[in-house]
Design a protein around this motif. Structure first.
Motif, mmCIF file in Angstrom:
data_model
loop_
_atom_site.group_PDB
_atom_site.id
_atom_site.type_symbol
_atom_site.label_atom_id
_atom_site.label_comp_id
_atom_site.label_asym_id
_atom_site.label_seq_id
_atom_site.Cartn_x
_atom_site.Cartn_y
_atom_site.Cartn_z
ATOM 1 N N ILE A 35 8.047 -8.612 5.032
ATOM 2 C CA ILE A 35 7.647 -7.544 4.656
ATOM 3 C C ILE A 35 8.155 -6.479 5.872
ATOM 4 O O ILE A 35 7.673 -6.803 7.104
ATOM 5 C CB ILE A 35 6.297 -7.509 4.808
ATOM 6 N N PRO A 36 8.858 -5.535 5.513
ATOM 7 C CA PRO A 36 9.285 -4.573 6.812
ATOM 8 C C PRO A 36 8.272 -3.668 6.891
ATOM 9 O O PRO A 36 7.254 -3.508 6.159
ATOM 10 C CB PRO A 36 10.444 -4.023 5.839
ATOM 11 N N PHE A 37 8.138 -3.062 8.173
ATOM 12 C CA PHE A 37 7.386 -2.093 8.419
ATOM 13 C C PHE A 37 7.729 -0.646 7.731
ATOM 14 O O PHE A 37 8.964 -0.362 7.869
ATOM 15 C CB PHE A 37 7.342 -1.782 9.992
ATOM 16 N N LEU A 38 6.704 -0.286 6.761
ATOM 17 C CA LEU A 38 7.140 1.091 6.312
ATOM 18 C C LEU A 38 5.863 1.944 6.701
ATOM 19 O O LEU A 38 4.780 1.467 6.471
ATOM 20 C CB LEU A 38 7.023 0.945 4.659
ATOM 21 N N GLN A 55 16.948 -5.535 -0.355
ATOM 22 C CA GLN A 55 16.568 -6.641 0.208
ATOM 23 C C GLN A 55 16.394 -6.182 1.620
ATOM 24 O O GLN A 55 17.289 -5.965 2.254
ATOM 25 C CB GLN A 55 17.396 -7.692 -0.033
ATOM 26 N N LEU A 56 15.562 -6.654 2.445
ATOM 27 C CA LEU A 56 15.319 -6.323 3.902
ATOM 28 C C LEU A 56 16.102 -7.757 4.457
ATOM 29 O O LEU A 56 15.859 -8.905 4.320
ATOM 30 C CB LEU A 56 14.127 -6.674 4.374
ATOM 31 N N PHE A 57 17.174 -7.401 5.252
ATOM 32 C CA PHE A 57 17.976 -8.367 6.006
ATOM 33 C C PHE A 57 17.396 -8.987 7.099
ATOM 34 O O PHE A 57 17.112 -9.955 7.252
ATOM 35 C CB PHE A 57 19.454 -8.115 5.809
ATOM 36 N N VAL A 58 17.196 -8.065 7.910
ATOM 37 C CA VAL A 58 16.662 -8.220 9.107
ATOM 38 C C VAL A 58 16.017 -6.969 9.981
ATOM 39 O O VAL A 58 16.343 -5.775 9.392
ATOM 40 C CB VAL A 58 18.036 -8.563 10.334
ATOM 41 N N GLN A 59 14.733 -6.978 10.487
ATOM 42 C CA GLN A 59 14.089 -6.256 11.220
ATOM 43 C C GLN A 59 13.998 -6.878 12.585
ATOM 44 O O GLN A 59 13.503 -8.007 13.035
ATOM 45 C CB GLN A 59 12.667 -5.946 10.486
ATOM 46 N N LEU A 60 14.420 -5.892 13.416
ATOM 47 C CA LEU A 60 14.312 -6.313 14.914
ATOM 48 C C LEU A 60 13.461 -5.477 15.644
ATOM 49 O O LEU A 60 13.558 -4.136 15.623
ATOM 50 C CB LEU A 60 15.803 -6.269 15.661
ATOM 51 N N LYS A 77 12.927 0.484 22.405
ATOM 52 C CA LYS A 77 11.852 0.779 21.593
ATOM 53 C C LYS A 77 12.197 0.981 20.086
ATOM 54 O O LYS A 77 13.399 1.625 19.807
ATOM 55 C CB LYS A 77 10.928 1.756 22.082
ATOM 56 N N GLY A 78 10.920 0.763 19.284
ATOM 57 C CA GLY A 78 11.356 1.076 17.988
ATOM 58 C C GLY A 78 11.580 -0.255 17.074
ATOM 59 O O GLY A 78 11.850 -1.407 17.430
ATOM 60 N N LEU A 79 11.790 0.101 15.913
ATOM 61 C CA LEU A 79 12.040 -1.149 14.920
ATOM 62 C C LEU A 79 13.505 -0.937 14.245
ATOM 63 O O LEU A 79 13.721 0.251 13.572
ATOM 64 C CB LEU A 79 11.198 -1.387 13.682
ATOM 65 N N LEU A 80 14.572 -1.756 14.406
ATOM 66 C CA LEU A 80 15.750 -1.519 13.771
ATOM 67 C C LEU A 80 15.735 -2.528 12.530
ATOM 68 O O LEU A 80 15.063 -3.627 12.485
ATOM 69 C CB LEU A 80 16.848 -2.267 14.730
ATOM 70 N N GLN A 81 16.001 -1.795 11.364
ATOM 71 C CA GLN A 81 15.810 -2.524 9.988
ATOM 72 C C GLN A 81 17.189 -2.137 9.313
ATOM 73 O O GLN A 81 17.894 -1.115 9.327
ATOM 74 C CB GLN A 81 14.948 -1.697 9.419
ATOM 75 N N MET A 82 17.580 -3.293 8.730
ATOM 76 C CA MET A 82 18.706 -3.326 7.946
ATOM 77 C C MET A 82 18.196 -3.753 6.493
ATOM 78 O O MET A 82 17.966 -4.951 6.250
ATOM 79 C CB MET A 82 19.905 -4.216 8.327
ATOM 80 N N PHE A 83 18.537 -3.003 5.430
ATOM 81 C CA PHE A 83 18.324 -3.307 3.929
ATOM 82 C C PHE A 83 19.787 -3.406 3.390
ATOM 83 O O PHE A 83 20.711 -2.681 3.723
ATOM 84 C CB PHE A 83 17.494 -2.319 3.474
ATOM 85 N N TYR A 84 19.813 -4.263 2.297
ATOM 86 C CA TYR A 84 21.288 -4.389 1.896
ATOM 87 C C TYR A 84 20.822 -4.600 0.014
ATOM 88 O O TYR A 84 20.120 -5.406 -0.298
ATOM 89 C CB TYR A 84 21.769 -5.681 2.316
ATOM 90 N N CYS A 85 21.584 -4.122 -0.822
ATOM 91 C CA CYS A 85 21.498 -4.101 -2.191
ATOM 92 C C CYS A 85 22.021 -5.399 -2.718
ATOM 93 O O CYS A 85 23.339 -5.464 -2.719
ATOM 94 C CB CYS A 85 22.050 -2.830 -2.870
ATOM 95 N N LEU A 86 20.950 -6.067 -3.352
ATOM 96 C CA LEU A 86 22.021 -7.327 -3.828
ATOM 97 C C LEU A 86 21.857 -7.042 -5.488
ATOM 98 O O LEU A 86 21.962 -8.361 -6.016
ATOM 99 C CB LEU A 86 20.742 -8.544 -3.598
ATOM 100 N N SER A 87 21.886 -5.994 -5.949
ATOM 101 C CA SER A 87 21.938 -5.886 -7.499
ATOM 102 C C SER A 87 23.353 -6.323 -8.074
ATOM 103 O O SER A 87 24.235 -6.151 -7.500
ATOM 104 C CB SER A 87 21.811 -4.443 -7.763
#
Ligand SMILES: [Zn+2]
Ligand SMILES: [Zn+2]
Length: 237
Positions: A35-38, A55-60, A77-87
């Motif tokens: 679950i990513p922070f949203l 798809q969330l790949f990674v959250q740092l 500081k903060g959250l680094l998020q990477m999402f990737y489409c797996l369609s």
């Protein structure tokens, strides 16, 4: 021999291997999938090509990374998020050339949470979460091509020794040098044209059950100056 070690010492960097455990941590945890922070009232990120959830790949969690890494890249500081489409219908990875940086079927961002975030996110159709609970420090070195670009040269003997070494480290890691599958491919920042720096390497099927092409390896990079400029690219054999 000793000269080779001296040459390597000049370019040595630290990198950190994530130690993970199965299952999801809090929405602020560093993790693969899960679950990513949203932010409250924010909708789940969708692909700009197919409009489906990515798809969330990674959250740092940047405030919890090793201090030496924070200092070296200038983020803490903060959250680094990477999402990737797996369609796979459409195949966004191919249509959007998601192996190249700045694809519209990937989303990279750094956010600063100002509330508790959403608690109603259903990630049951996504990959199982792997939570990062610590970082294992290693010494990391560039590959020969990158060291040549940095102005180092080697004798044939040194080169064969380097080819047998395990540098740069493959697998998932924070910082260090990219394990390039093809050539040296740092993207340039679209704002200042400077070479971007490695933040995180995501290898095929280590913590994320995904294979980039044929056992490829991916890299999250960031502009040293423009911290909001983030990129992800991957290459395979
Ligand atoms: Zn898509
Ligand atoms: Zn820049």
């Amino acid at each position: 021999m000793s000269t080779l070690i001296n040459k390597l010492k000049q370019v040595e960097k630290k990198a950190w291997i994530p130690e993970t455990t199965e299952g999801d941590g809090s929405n602020l945890a560093s993790k693969f999938s899960g679950i990513p922070f949203l932010s409250k009232n924010e909708s789940y990120p969708i692909c700009q090509n197919c409009n489906k959830p990515m798809q969330l790949f990674v959250q740092l969690n940047l405030s919890e990374l090793p201090q030496e890494f924070q200092t070296s890249v200038g983020i803490n500081k903060g959250l680094l998020q990477m999402f990737y489409c797996l369609s796979d219908d459409p195949i966004c990875e191919v249509e959007c050339e998601a192996y190249f940086p700045f694809s519209k079927s990937t989303l990279l961002r750094i956010i600063e949470p100002t509330n508790d975030g959403r608690s109603d996110i259903d990630v049951s159709k996504f990959y199982p979460a792997m939570t990062i609970f610590s970082w294992n420090e290693i010494a990391d070195y560039p590959n020969i091509e990158e060291m040549n670009e940095m102005g180092l040269s080697f004798t044939d003997e040194e080169e064969s020794e380097l080819y047998e070494s395990l540098n740069p480290a493959s697998g998932d890691k924070l910082g260090g040098y990219p394990s390039w599958v093809q050539g040296v491919e740092y993207p340039n920042c679209p704002k200042c044209d400077e070479k971007m720096q490695l933040i995180f390497q995501i290898d095929s099927e280590i913590n994320l059950p995904y294979m980039f092409g044929d056992s490829g390896c991916g890299h999250i990079t960031q502009c040293k100056e423009h911290k909001e400029v983030l990129a992800f690219g991957w290459a395979c054999y």
